[in-house]
Design a protein around this motif. Structure first.
Motif, PDB file in Angstrom:
ATOM      1  N   GLY A 221      48.740  31.179  31.601  1.00  0.00           N
ATOM      2  CA  GLY A 221      47.732  31.850  30.788  1.00  0.00           C
ATOM      3  C   GLY A 221      46.488  32.187  31.584  1.00  0.00           C
ATOM      4  O   GLY A 221      45.884  33.250  31.400  1.00  0.00           O
ATOM      5  N   MET A 222      46.093  31.294  32.483  1.00  0.00           N
ATOM      6  CA  MET A 222      44.931  31.566  33.333  1.00  0.00           C
ATOM      7  C   MET A 222      45.203  32.725  34.288  1.00  0.00           C
ATOM      8  O   MET A 222      44.308  33.523  34.587  1.00  0.00           O
ATOM      9  N   SER A 223      46.443  32.831  34.758  1.00  0.00           N
ATOM     10  CA  SER A 223      46.779  33.937  35.662  1.00  0.00           C
ATOM     11  C   SER A 223      46.792  35.273  34.941  1.00  0.00           C
ATOM     12  O   SER A 223      46.808  36.333  35.578  1.00  0.00           O
ATOM     13  N   ALA A 224      46.803  35.237  33.593  1.00  0.00           N
ATOM     14  CA  ALA A 224      46.757  36.473  32.813  1.00  0.00           C
ATOM     15  C   ALA A 224      45.345  37.039  32.696  1.00  0.00           C
ATOM     16  O   ALA A 224      45.164  38.141  32.189  1.00  0.00           O
ATOM     17  N   VAL A 225      44.336  36.273  33.137  1.00  0.00           N
ATOM     18  CA  VAL A 225      42.951  36.738  33.064  1.00  0.00           C
ATOM     19  C   VAL A 225      42.753  37.949  33.958  1.00  0.00           C
ATOM     20  O   VAL A 225      43.133  37.940  35.136  1.00  0.00           O
ATOM     21  N   ARG A 226      42.164  38.986  33.411  1.00  0.00           N
ATOM     22  CA  ARG A 226      41.855  40.206  34.167  1.00  0.00           C
ATOM     23  C   ARG A 226      40.368  40.513  33.986  1.00  0.00           C
ATOM     24  O   ARG A 226      39.905  40.702  32.865  1.00  0.00           O
ATOM     25  N   GLY A 227      39.634  40.535  35.066  1.00  0.00           N
ATOM     26  CA  GLY A 227      38.207  40.817  35.012  1.00  0.00           C
ATOM     27  C   GLY A 227      37.651  40.953  36.410  1.00  0.00           C
ATOM     28  O   GLY A 227      38.363  40.774  37.399  1.00  0.00           O
ATOM     29  N   ASN A 228      36.382  41.272  36.493  1.00  0.00           N
ATOM     30  CA  ASN A 228      35.738  41.422  37.803  1.00  0.00           C
ATOM     31  C   ASN A 228      35.304  40.056  38.336  1.00  0.00           C
ATOM     32  O   ASN A 228      34.125  39.781  38.536  1.00  0.00           O
ATOM     33  N   CYS A 229      36.300  39.211  38.518  1.00  0.00           N
ATOM     34  CA  CYS A 229      36.045  37.885  39.057  1.00  0.00           C
ATOM     35  C   CYS A 229      37.327  37.343  39.664  1.00  0.00           C
ATOM     36  O   CYS A 229      38.424  37.827  39.377  1.00  0.00           O
TER      37      CYS A 229
END
Length: 237
Positions: A120-128
Motif C-alpha cells: 500500500g505504501m508503494s502505491a503512494v504517488r506524489g512529489n516525494c
C-alpha cells in the motif's frame, strides 16, 4: 496526523476484528460449504478491516504535497490482506490448534499484513520519495506477527461474548500499532520536479469513498453475526 482520523482508523480495526472473530469462532464446528462460507466471511471481514484501517490511517497523515494512489497496487494490497488472513484462519482452525500450528498461522498472517502495508505504501504517488528506517520496519513486522498470533489464539479459545470483545479490542489496537510503527519507519522527502505518471492514480476523494464503503460493510457484518442463530442447539454467544 489528524487525531480524529487516527481514532477512526483504530475503531475500524476493532470493529473488523470483532466481526471477523465472531465468524472465526464458528469455523471449528462447521464442515463443507458452511465452513468455506464462514472462512471466506471471516477473511474478508478481518482482512478488509485491516486494509480499511491502513488507508484511513494514511489519510490521517498530512503532507505538504498532493498524494494520489496507484489503483492496481491499492487493489493488490487489499487482496493480499484478505488472502493471508484466510490462510491463517484456515491453518489455525484445521484440527487441533497446537503451538506449532498457531505459530505458523500467526507468522504467515503477520507477514501478509505487513506485506499489505508496504505494498500500500508503494502505491503512494506524489512529489516525494519515501525512505525507511530498517529497525522500525523490522519492529512493525514483529508487531504484525505478534498481533496475528494473539488474535488467532483468542479466536479459537472462546470464553463468551465479553472475551470476544476484549480480543477484538486487543487485536484492533495491535493492528493499529503495527501500522503506526511502520509509518514511523517512513521518511517522506520532497522532490523538486513535478512527476508524470504513466499509470492511473486514485484520488484521495475516491479513496475516501472506497474506505467508507468498506467500513460500512464491516459494520454490517458485525450486525449480521450478532443475530441469534436458529434454535438447533447450543451456540456460543
Amino acid at each position: 496526523y489528524d487525531p480524529l482520523l487516527v481514532a477512526l482508523s483504530v475503531v475500524i480495526a476493532i470493529l473488523g476484528s470483532y466481526a471477523g472473530l465472531r465468524l472465526a469462532r464458528r469455523l471449528v464446528r462447521r464442515t463443507g460449504a458452511m465452513r468455506k462460507a464462514l472462512l471466506s466471511g471471516a477473511a474478508i471481514t478481518i482482512g478488509g478491516g485491516v486494509w480499511s484501517m491502513h488507508f484511513v490511517g494514511m489519510l490521517a497523515l498530512g503532507l505538504p504535497v498532493t498524494i494520489n494512489y496507484d489503483i492496481l497496487l491499492t487493489l493488490i494490497s487489499a487482496l493480499v490482506a484478505i488472502l493471508v488472513t484466510g490462510l491463517g484462519l484456515f491453518i489455525a482452525s484445521f484440527g487441533v490448534l497446537t503451538t506449532r500450528k498457531l505459530a505458523l498461522a500467526g507468522l504467515l498472517m503477520g507477514l501478509g499484513i505487513s506485506a499489505m502495508h508496504y505494498i500500500g505504501m508503494s502505491a503512494v504517488r506524489g512529489n516525494c520519495t519515501i525512505g525507511y528506517d530498517g529497525g522500525l520496519v523490522v519492529g512493525s513486522v514483529l508487531v504484525g506477527i505478534g498481533a496475528s498470533t494473539l488474535a488467532l489464539w483468542l479466536a479459537f479459545n472462546p470464553r463468551g461474548a465479553v472475551h470476544t470483545l476484549a480480543a477484538a479490542v486487543v487485536m484492533g489496537v495491535a493492528i493499529s500499532g503495527m501500522h503506526y510503527t511502520a509509518m514511523a519507519a517512513a521518511t517522506f522527502l520532497p522532490v523538486d520536479e513535478l512527476l508524470a505518471y504513466a499509470v492511473p492514480a486514485l484520488s484521495p476523494y475516491l479513496l475516501a469513498v472506497i474506505v467508507a464503503v468498506t467500513a460500512f460493510l464491516i459494520f454490517g457484518a458485525s450486525l449480521l453475526v450478532a443475530l441469534p442463530d436458529a434454535p438447533r442447539g447450543r451456540e456460543d454467544s
